[in-house]
Design a protein around this motif. Structure first.
Motif, mmCIF file in Angstrom:
data_model
loop_
_atom_site.group_PDB
_atom_site.id
_atom_site.type_symbol
_atom_site.label_atom_id
_atom_site.label_comp_id
_atom_site.label_asym_id
_atom_site.label_seq_id
_atom_site.Cartn_x
_atom_site.Cartn_y
_atom_site.Cartn_z
ATOM 1 N N PHE A 132 0.843 -1.259 -0.039
ATOM 2 C CA PHE A 132 0.200 0.051 0.097
ATOM 3 C C PHE A 132 1.045 1.126 -0.058
ATOM 4 O O PHE A 132 0.739 2.172 -0.754
ATOM 5 N N ASP A 133 1.916 0.936 0.854
ATOM 6 C CA ASP A 133 2.766 2.631 0.933
ATOM 7 C C ASP A 133 3.631 2.720 -0.390
ATOM 8 O O ASP A 133 3.635 3.803 -0.917
ATOM 9 N N MET A 134 4.136 1.545 -0.953
ATOM 10 C CA MET A 134 4.935 1.675 -2.076
ATOM 11 C C MET A 134 3.965 2.128 -3.436
ATOM 12 O O MET A 134 4.409 3.012 -4.089
ATOM 13 N N GLY A 135 2.774 1.413 -3.556
ATOM 14 C CA GLY A 135 1.985 1.603 -4.631
ATOM 15 C C GLY A 135 1.412 3.109 -4.601
ATOM 16 O O GLY A 135 1.283 3.747 -5.325
ATOM 17 N N SER A 136 1.153 3.444 -3.333
ATOM 18 C CA SER A 136 0.468 4.761 -3.150
ATOM 19 C C SER A 136 1.674 6.039 -3.654
ATOM 20 O O SER A 136 1.362 6.880 -4.009
ATOM 21 N N ASN A 137 3.021 5.524 -3.384
ATOM 22 C CA ASN A 137 4.083 6.531 -3.831
ATOM 23 C C ASN A 137 4.186 6.569 -5.404
ATOM 24 O O ASN A 137 4.401 7.547 -6.012
ATOM 25 N N VAL A 138 3.969 5.431 -5.868
ATOM 26 C CA VAL A 138 3.883 5.210 -7.410
ATOM 27 C C VAL A 138 2.787 6.053 -7.904
ATOM 28 O O VAL A 138 2.834 6.966 -8.938
ATOM 29 N N VAL A 139 1.447 6.011 -7.297
ATOM 30 C CA VAL A 139 0.341 6.680 -7.909
ATOM 31 C C VAL A 139 0.358 8.231 -7.595
ATOM 32 O O VAL A 139 -0.071 8.922 -8.451
ATOM 33 N N LYS A 140 1.094 8.832 -6.462
ATOM 34 C CA LYS A 140 1.067 10.019 -6.217
ATOM 35 C C LYS A 140 2.049 10.854 -6.995
ATOM 36 O O LYS A 140 1.744 11.724 -7.444
ATOM 37 N N GLU A 141 2.732 10.103 -7.837
ATOM 38 C CA GLU A 141 3.748 10.765 -8.662
ATOM 39 C C GLU A 141 3.291 11.186 -10.033
ATOM 40 O O GLU A 141 3.593 11.841 -10.849
ATOM 41 N N LYS A 142 1.941 10.488 -10.269
ATOM 42 C CA LYS A 142 0.979 10.751 -11.455
ATOM 43 C C LYS A 142 1.847 10.411 -12.859
ATOM 44 O O LYS A 142 1.810 10.827 -13.657
ATOM 45 N N ASP A 143 2.761 9.432 -12.639
ATOM 46 C CA ASP A 143 3.386 9.004 -13.870
ATOM 47 C C ASP A 143 2.637 7.913 -14.673
ATOM 48 O O ASP A 143 2.827 6.847 -13.807
ATOM 49 N N TRP A 144 1.797 8.044 -15.628
ATOM 50 C CA TRP A 144 0.918 7.169 -16.011
ATOM 51 C C TRP A 144 1.822 5.893 -16.521
ATOM 52 O O TRP A 144 1.131 4.914 -16.537
#
Length: 375
Positions: A132-144
């Motif tokens: 959850f923590d790692m996935g959230s960081n990827v999503v927050k970067e908004k790099d599709w």
């Protein structure tokens, strides 16, 4: 800086100490290394320590071993690398060797067995929290592109494991069958090459190594059953040292004795020794790693998905009695689901220590089992 001989001695005993008390995963070593080498010994400044840790985190292999390599190289060159690695792997090898020798008695004991069974839910919860923590960081970067890589990797990995989850069962190949295929030397070669692959392609720390370990020791070679693999992950979380090194020791002992453990561990750490030492040399010479960091950074979304799949696999093993996704009353453990939910709440809301959460899940399951047995 002190004389090289004194530095090497302190370096060895420092890494030995850090490895002995590094519970809770490879990232714990970062804080311990900073306390020891920056704050206490003043051998490295804080900015340089962050650079060295970045190299360790972005390289294949266990972060604890990688960290020992980069610090060892910085302080004493190749002799420092060798002594640092030795100090880092000795504690987990000794502890896991002892557990491996007595594994059958250890596992067949009612209390130990129910503890490990309950702790599977805790392990799955810890992995879910990390994902959850790692996935959230990827999503927050908004790099599709990274989000697409993460999603695609999850779907592909899930599809590859579908046969197993639908009811495929694994049995340990054992030591004797391997000898029939090519003699005693063949099993040592198989162990070395299998853990060489794990060491070479496990980017992102111990959790990222789990799907690779499962692929080699459960799916490909059948050295461990899924139950034994889950026990291994649980035990690795409770003991110091990297998951990959612990796995190499455990599997090596189970399949080919002490020499098997040594060969498997050597295969596991060899890629790190070569790759991280080379990076440390480049860093010390050029001090610019942006291109390499960018390349390795693109692998992280896929790593998140691989970790997620490992967590799903362990949760399935905990919830479904026969290890297959079959929704029958006699095949679904409601208690395992309850322990998983409680563990997630304790981790996310109460910020409780992961090892304590896993132990609590084991205690809950043990108490319930003993109460049901006595009623």
């Amino acid at each position: 800086m002190e004389k090289k001989s004194k530095v090497l001695k302190k370096l060895f005993f420092s890494t030995l100490y850090l490895s002995t008390f590094t519970f809770g995963g490879g990232y714990v070593i970062v804080t311990l290394m900073k306390n020891k080498f920056v704050d206490e010994l003043h051998w490295i400044d804080e900015e340089e320590m962050l650079d060295l840790v970045a190299i360790a985190q972005s390289s294949p292999g266990a972060i604890a071993v990688n960290g020992a390599i980069v610090v060892g190289y910085k302080l004493a060159g190749l002799p420092g690398v060798l002594l640092s690695i030795l100090g880092a792997i000795l504690p987990p090898m000794i502890i896991l060797s002892a557990i491996s020798f007595f594994y059958d008695a250890f596992r067949s004991n009612l209390i130990v067995g129910t503890m490990l069974k309950g702790m599977q839910s805790g392990v799955a919860a810890v992995i879910a929290s990390v994902v959850f923590d790692m996935g959230s960081n990827v999503v927050k970067e908004k790099d599709w592109l990274n989000i697409a890589i993460m999603a695609a990797s999850f779907l592909i990995s899930h599809q590859r494991g579908a046969d197993y989850h639908c009811g495929r069962h694994h049995r340990r190949c054992a030591y004797a069958p391997a000898r029939k295929k090519g003699g005693e030397g063949m099993i040592y070669l198989q162990l070395f090459l299998s853990f060489l692959q794990i060491g070479a392609f496990s980017f992102g720390g111990g959790y990222a190594a789990m799907p690779l370990i499962q692929s080699q020791v459960v799916d490909l070679h059948g050295w461990l059953t899924m139950q034994e693999f889950t026990d291994l992950i649980t035990i690795s979380q409770m003991t110091p040292g990297p998951i990959a090194v612990n796995s190499a020791t455990f599997v090596g002992i189970q399949i080919a004795g002490p020499l098997g453990a040594l060969v498997a561990t050597l295969g596991c750490i060899l890629p790190s020794c070569i790759f991280v030492t080379a990076l440390a040399y480049i860093y010390m010479k050029y001090r610019k790693m942006s291109l390499l960091q960018g390349i390795l950074g693109s692998l992280r979304p896929a790593v998140v998905s691989l970790i997620a799949i490992a967590g799903v696999t362990i949760l399935i093993s905990a919830v479904f009695t026969n290890g297959a996704v079959e929704f029958r009353a006699d095949n679904v453990s409601v208690r395992a689901i309850i322990w998983f939910i409680i563990a997630v709440i304790l981790l996310r809301k109460k910020k409780m220590d992961p090892i304590l959460v896993m132990v609590l899940c084991g205690v809950f399951e043990t108490v319930c089992t003993l109460v049901m047995k006595w009623i």
